[in-house]
Design a protein around this motif. Structure first.
Motif, PDB file in Angstrom:
ATOM      1  N   ILE A   1     -12.578   7.561  10.733  1.00  0.00           N
ATOM      2  CA  ILE A   1     -11.657   7.875  11.271  1.00  0.00           C
ATOM      3  C   ILE A   1     -10.064   7.377  11.069  1.00  0.00           C
ATOM      4  CG2 ILE A   1     -10.648  10.625  11.768  1.00  0.00           C
ATOM      5  CD1 ILE A   1     -13.080  10.437   9.462  1.00  0.00           C
TER       6      ILE A   1
ATOM      7  N   SER B   1      -9.253   3.533   8.135  1.00  0.00           N
ATOM      8  CA  SER B   1      -9.108   4.757   8.055  1.00  0.00           C
ATOM      9  C   SER B   1      -8.334   5.465   6.599  1.00  0.00           C
ATOM     10  CB  SER B   1      -8.078   5.969   9.323  1.00  0.00           C
ATOM     11  OG  SER B   1      -6.972   5.308   9.250  1.00  0.00           O
TER      12      SER B   1
ATOM     13  N   ILE C   1     -11.213   8.034   5.350  1.00  0.00           N
ATOM     14  CA  ILE C   1     -11.050   9.329   5.419  1.00  0.00           C
ATOM     15  C   ILE C   1     -11.656  10.655   4.008  1.00  0.00           C
ATOM     16  CG2 ILE C   1      -8.878  10.873   5.563  1.00  0.00           C
ATOM     17  CD1 ILE C   1      -8.448   9.156   7.793  1.00  0.00           C
TER      18      ILE C   1
ATOM     19  N   ASP D   1      -5.439  -6.355   8.661  1.00  0.00           N
ATOM     20  CA  ASP D   1      -4.138  -6.055   9.215  1.00  0.00           C
ATOM     21  C   ASP D   1      -2.298  -6.172   8.746  1.00  0.00           C
ATOM     22  OD1 ASP D   1      -3.281  -7.020  12.597  1.00  0.00           O
ATOM     23  OD2 ASP D   1      -3.456  -7.867  10.621  1.00  0.00           O
TER      24      ASP D   1
ATOM     25  N   VAL E   1       0.302  -6.483   5.978  1.00  0.00           N
ATOM     26  CA  VAL E   1       1.150  -5.534   5.586  1.00  0.00           C
ATOM     27  C   VAL E   1       1.590  -5.887   4.299  1.00  0.00           C
ATOM     28  CG1 VAL E   1       2.687  -3.471   4.606  1.00  0.00           C
ATOM     29  CG2 VAL E   1       1.013  -3.043   7.193  1.00  0.00           C
TER      30      VAL E   1
ATOM     31  N   VAL F   1      -4.044  -0.489   0.290  1.00  0.00           N
ATOM     32  CA  VAL F   1      -2.389  -1.053   0.499  1.00  0.00           C
ATOM     33  C   VAL F   1      -2.523  -2.734   0.785  1.00  0.00           C
ATOM     34  CG1 VAL F   1      -3.790  -0.939   2.956  1.00  0.00           C
ATOM     35  CG2 VAL F   1      -1.421  -0.899   2.307  1.00  0.00           C
TER      36      VAL F   1
ATOM     37  N   ASN G   1       0.555  -3.899  -2.226  1.00  0.00           N
ATOM     38  CA  ASN G   1       1.728  -4.544  -1.966  1.00  0.00           C
ATOM     39  C   ASN G   1       1.431  -5.780  -2.428  1.00  0.00           C
ATOM     40  OD1 ASN G   1       3.495  -3.246   0.402  1.00  0.00           O
ATOM     41  ND2 ASN G   1       1.273  -3.318   1.725  1.00  0.00           N
TER      42      ASN G   1
ATOM     43  N   LYS H   1       3.024  -5.407  -5.476  1.00  0.00           N
ATOM     44  CA  LYS H   1       4.956  -5.525  -5.714  1.00  0.00           C
ATOM     45  C   LYS H   1       5.177  -6.649  -5.375  1.00  0.00           C
ATOM     46  CE  LYS H   1       7.605  -2.734  -3.095  1.00  0.00           C
ATOM     47  NZ  LYS H   1       7.870  -1.291  -2.002  1.00  0.00           N
TER      48      LYS H   1
ATOM     49  N   ALA I   1       0.982   4.178  -6.407  1.00  0.00           N
ATOM     50  CA  ALA I   1       1.118   5.148  -5.270  1.00  0.00           C
ATOM     51  C   ALA I   1       1.835   3.825  -4.860  1.00  0.00           C
ATOM     52  CB  ALA I   1       0.379   6.012  -4.627  1.00  0.00           C
ATOM     53  N   ILE I   2       1.140   3.082  -4.199  1.00  0.00           N
ATOM     54  CA  ILE I   2       2.288   2.079  -3.568  1.00  0.00           C
ATOM     55  C   ILE I   2       2.686   1.319  -3.726  1.00  0.00           C
ATOM     56  CG2 ILE I   2       1.509   0.564  -1.776  1.00  0.00           C
ATOM     57  CD1 ILE I   2      -1.680   1.862  -0.877  1.00  0.00           C
TER      58      ILE I   2
ATOM     59  N   ASN J   1      -7.582  17.430  -3.113  1.00  0.00           N
ATOM     60  CA  ASN J   1      -7.728  16.223  -2.514  1.00  0.00           C
ATOM     61  C   ASN J   1      -5.951  15.799  -3.634  1.00  0.00           C
ATOM     62  OD1 ASN J   1      -9.490  15.801  -0.204  1.00  0.00           O
ATOM     63  ND2 ASN J   1     -10.464  14.470  -1.380  1.00  0.00           N
TER      64      ASN J   1
ATOM     65  N   ASP K   1      -3.195  11.551  -7.223  1.00  0.00           N
ATOM     66  CA  ASP K   1      -2.756  10.490  -5.797  1.00  0.00           C
ATOM     67  C   ASP K   1      -4.049   9.286  -5.721  1.00  0.00           C
ATOM     68  OD1 ASP K   1       0.885  10.237  -6.518  1.00  0.00           O
ATOM     69  OD2 ASP K   1      -0.855  10.068  -8.007  1.00  0.00           O
ATOM     70  N   VAL K   2      -5.306  10.554  -5.222  1.00  0.00           N
ATOM     71  CA  VAL K   2      -5.657  10.376  -3.658  1.00  0.00           C
ATOM     72  C   VAL K   2      -7.216   8.903  -4.421  1.00  0.00           C
ATOM     73  CG1 VAL K   2      -7.923  11.526  -4.822  1.00  0.00           C
ATOM     74  CG2 VAL K   2      -7.512  11.278  -2.207  1.00  0.00           C
TER      75      VAL K   2
ATOM     76  N   LYS L   1      -3.358   9.174   4.814  1.00  0.00           N
ATOM     77  CA  LYS L   1      -3.262   8.259   3.348  1.00  0.00           C
ATOM     78  C   LYS L   1      -1.707   6.837   3.319  1.00  0.00           C
ATOM     79  CE  LYS L   1      -2.364  10.511   0.137  1.00  0.00           C
ATOM     80  NZ  LYS L   1      -2.365  10.974  -1.540  1.00  0.00           N
ATOM     81  N   THR L   2      -1.880   5.957   3.249  1.00  0.00           N
ATOM     82  CA  THR L   2      -0.783   4.947   3.246  1.00  0.00           C
ATOM     83  C   THR L   2       0.225   5.979   1.998  1.00  0.00           C
ATOM     84  OG1 THR L   2      -1.997   3.412   3.951  1.00  0.00           O
ATOM     85  CG2 THR L   2       0.053   2.952   2.769  1.00  0.00           C
TER      86      THR L   2
ATOM     87  N   THR M   1       4.411   5.315   0.644  1.00  0.00           N
ATOM     88  CA  THR M   1       5.497   4.897   0.197  1.00  0.00           C
ATOM     89  C   THR M   1       6.679   6.059   0.309  1.00  0.00           C
ATOM     90  OG1 THR M   1       5.349   5.167  -1.854  1.00  0.00           O
ATOM     91  CG2 THR M   1       4.181   2.976  -0.808  1.00  0.00           C
TER      92      THR M   1
END
Lengths: 407, 283
Positions: free
Chosen positions: A48, A53, A57, A222, A224, A249, A253, A256, A280-281, A317, A320-321, B114-115, B117
């Motif tokens: 969590i 997470s 989650i 980790d 980004v 993520v 990224n 993008k 969404a990212i 939720n 976009d979850v 949640k990530t 932007t």
């Protein structure tokens, strides 16, 4: 003095009265045991907090939704007695230490006999505890590292295709989706699993006609800012990019960064994060020519239970979850095997697991396998859903790749 | 590849310098190791998401608001969290950790883990021949450069900036000269946290937000400040560039986590050779 004695006497009398009332109410004729559903605690190790997470989650939420669904259908029935599932979640803190602590709490504080999750790369920490205490664990993502599942983990099972099975299926799908792509850049997190996966992945790439340009590109978990990675990829003469493992993520990224750097080549993000969550990212402008081994919610090609689960997840939720279907699948499998064993004794359930050939999963029929790979037949192979978005960025169902049984 | 890498170097360096300058102000003026700095950086990003993406505020206005709001918070933090404990290292560390935990928890409760932007200031891509870069990245570089120029002017030319330098050099001497140390410290804190918040906002627009983004930035900031040396604000410009270059170049020429390890090893070697950092003074 006299007053003090009176007060003391009064307090003593009140205390005696209270004790007497308590004693009287605890005695008396015994009433018959209620015959309604009882509660079955099932442990769930989810990170969590920490870097994982963003994945766990959601996974915990999905598992709870699955538990609620099972309970609505009558829960788990053993020996004629109904059991309502109560999920007990402990935080794995995205680390081996955290998972150890979580496993200890579940086994010793909560006294669970069954658990679902964590992913096998964290289960190196929970397996010694659950196996030593004969707690049956259905783990959710294998990466083929030594010791993740073997004769020393007799009470551990895998309830999901995992890194190996999904990667094989995904490479096959990439060949179908982009038949002209030959030279690829291969990318994955620097999690130390490549040396264990490569004996299977490299031949699969070759069988499907892919040539890996250079060495695999690794990145820290980790990270980004993927711009340096995109810069590196752009310097390569390739037709596409295939990635296995990682989380949404990472994919968002990287996608993008690639598109901003002018790279529009197909990108296979081999992970179970839904394309909506990756979009969404990455943003809409960058979201083109990407595939993942993700669920496409609501598609008529999905099994009904999968569509029901995703409908509930989205209702709870949001659209976009990310939807993973990992531990939820493990719970669904566990429920069936417990009922097939007709026992809540983990040893009896374990024995039943080992004699069953197949079980229903969220993705269709799953087949137990892996005797040669792991030394015990505790893995599962089920069909893999695929999701794809072409140049127009519209997400569509990519179909199911049939189960690839591990030897 | 060279142009792309150079752009990455400059953007990363600008963000590191922005965040590190804020940390250095507080460290130099108050002698406080602000462990909560990473948390403020994170909050800057999440506040930008709340204002710009959720409430729909114009992105430029949102950026300005983030800086102003968190600068205001900096004044409060200086008065109630730092000032009572100046000189007590242990308590300052505990205060910093507490602020970070509280901030993270509030953000997680309000916006989840949640990530996320942030809507960018500008969309689109600029392409010149085979080189392509997002307009947002170029704009971030320009904004970072302008802010750094303003800070450099402020520290060296403005009255408050000179008073900050005086306090950093000798706090008792500064008091004797009639400088209101408490007021200037509050301004330094406001400036420091405001800069960190703006850096967090800009990075949230460029990349994505996560509840652990502050932890990673705090490590970078500590490296930049320690390499520059205690009391050296101008040195941060150099060391920020060095670290930005390492973080942008090593992933391209090496693989995986090796790049991170090499960067840290270089930092340790530098400190072994120059224990006070490049431009540090004796404490």
């Amino acid at each position: 003095m006299e007053r003090k004695r009176l007060v003391t006497l009064f307090i003593s009398l009140m205390l005696a009265l209270v004790l007497a009332v308590m004693a009287l109410t605890s005695c008396g004729p015994s009433t018959p045991e209620p015959t309604g559903p009882q509660t079955l605690l099932i442990g769930n190790i989810e990170s969590i907090t920490g870097w994982f997470s963003s994945h766990d989650i959601e996974d915990a939420s999905e598992t709870q939704i699955m538990a609620d669904y099972i309970n609505e259908q009558g829960g788990i029935t053993v020996g004629g007695q109904q059991y309502t599932i109560k999920m007990v979640v402990e935080d794995g803190q995205s680390s081996l230490d955290g998972v150890t602590a979580a496993a200890n709490k579940l086994v010793f504080d909560h006294g669970v006999k069954f658990t679902v999750a964590p992913p096998i790369f964290f289960a190196a920490a929970s397996n010694p505890i659950t196996n030593a205490n004969k707690v049956l664990a259905v783990l959710n993502y294998n990466v083929n590292t030594p010791g993740e599942l073997d004769a020393n983990t007799p009470y551990s099972f895998i309830g999901y295709n995992g890194g190996l099975g999904q990667s094989i299926a995904f490479i096959k799908f990439m060949r179908q989706a982009w038949p002209d792509a030959k030279k690829i850049a291969f990318i994955m997190p620097d999690d130390g699993t490549w040396k264990f996966l490569s004996p299977v992945i490299n031949p699969t790439l070759a069988e499907e006609g892919f040539t890996m340009v250079g060495d695999p590109i690794f990145y820290p978990n980790d990270i980004v800012d993927f711009t340096p990675i995109a810069t590196k990829i752009n310097a390569m003469d390739i037709d596409g990019i295939i990635q296995i493992h990682g989380i949404g993520v990472h994919a968002g990224n990287l996608l993008k960064a690639l598109r901003e750097a002018g790279n529009n080549k197909p990108y296979g993000a081999g992970m179970c994060d839904s394309l909506n969550s990756i979009k969404a990212i990455s943003g809409e402008a960058a979201f083109t020519n990407i595939a993942s081994w993700a669920i496409t919610p609501g598609d008529p090609g999905n099994p009904p239970l999968l569509n029901e689960l995703t409908k509930r997840i989205i209702a709870k939720n949001g659209p976009d979850v990310p939807i993973f279907g990992l531990s939820a699948n493990c719970l669904y499998i566990l429920k069936q095997v417990i009922e097939a064993a007709n026992s809540l004794d983990p040893t009896v359930v374990k024995a039943k697991f080992e004699t069953m050939d197949s079980v229903d999963t969220l993705y269709g029929t799953g087949y137990f396998c892996g005797e040669d790979t792991y030394g015990i037949r505790h893995a599962i192979a089920h069909p893999s859903p695929m999701s794809i978005a072409r140049a127009d960025g519209v997400i569509s169902f990519g179909g199911f790749i049939p189960a690839t049984l591990l030897p | 590849m060279a142009l792309a890498t150079l752009t990455n170097v400059l953007v990363l360096s600008a963000m590191y310098i922005l965040a590190a300058l804020g940390f250095a102000f507080i460290f130099s003026m108050l002698g406080i190791l602000n462990i909560a700095h990473g948390g403020i950086y994170m909050v800057g990003g999440y506040l930008a998401f709340f204002l710009i993406t959720k409430l729909g505020i114009y992105p430029w206005a949102g950026l300005l608001l983030v800086g102003v709001i968190l600068a205001g918070l900096g004044v409060l933090i200086e008065r109630f969290c730092f000032r009572p404990f100046v000189g007590d290292f242990n308590k300052i560390i505990m205060v910093g950790v507490s602020i970070t935990v509280i901030i993270k928890t509030i953000v997680n409760i309000m916006l989840g883990t949640k990530t996320l932007t942030v809507t960018p200031l500008i969309k689109g891509v600029i392409g010149i021949d085979s080189f392509s870069v997002s307009s947002e990245r170029i704009l971030t570089l320009i904004i970072g450069g302008i802010l750094l120029g303003i800070i450099a002017w402020f520290v060296n030319r403005a009255r408050w900036g000179k008073q900050m330098q005086a306090i950093a050099q000798n706090i008792d001497g500064a008091r004797l000269q009639g400088i209101n140390v408490n007021s200037i410290s509050a301004i330094a804190c406001a400036l420091g946290l405001g800069l960190a918040a703006i850096a967090g906002c800009l990075m949230g627009m460029l990349l994505s937000l996560s509840s652990s983004m502050g932890d990673l930035m705090l490590i970078k900031v500590l490296i930049v400040v320690i390499l520059a040396g205690v009391g050296s604000v101008s040195g941060i410009f150099i060391t920020g560039l060095v670290l930005g270059a390492m973080d942008a170049v090593f992933p391209v020429i090496t693989n995986g986590i090796v790049g991170n390890a090499i960067a840290v090893a270089i930092v340790i070697i530098i400190l072994l050779i120059k224990p006070r950092g490049f431009f540090g003074r004796e404490v």
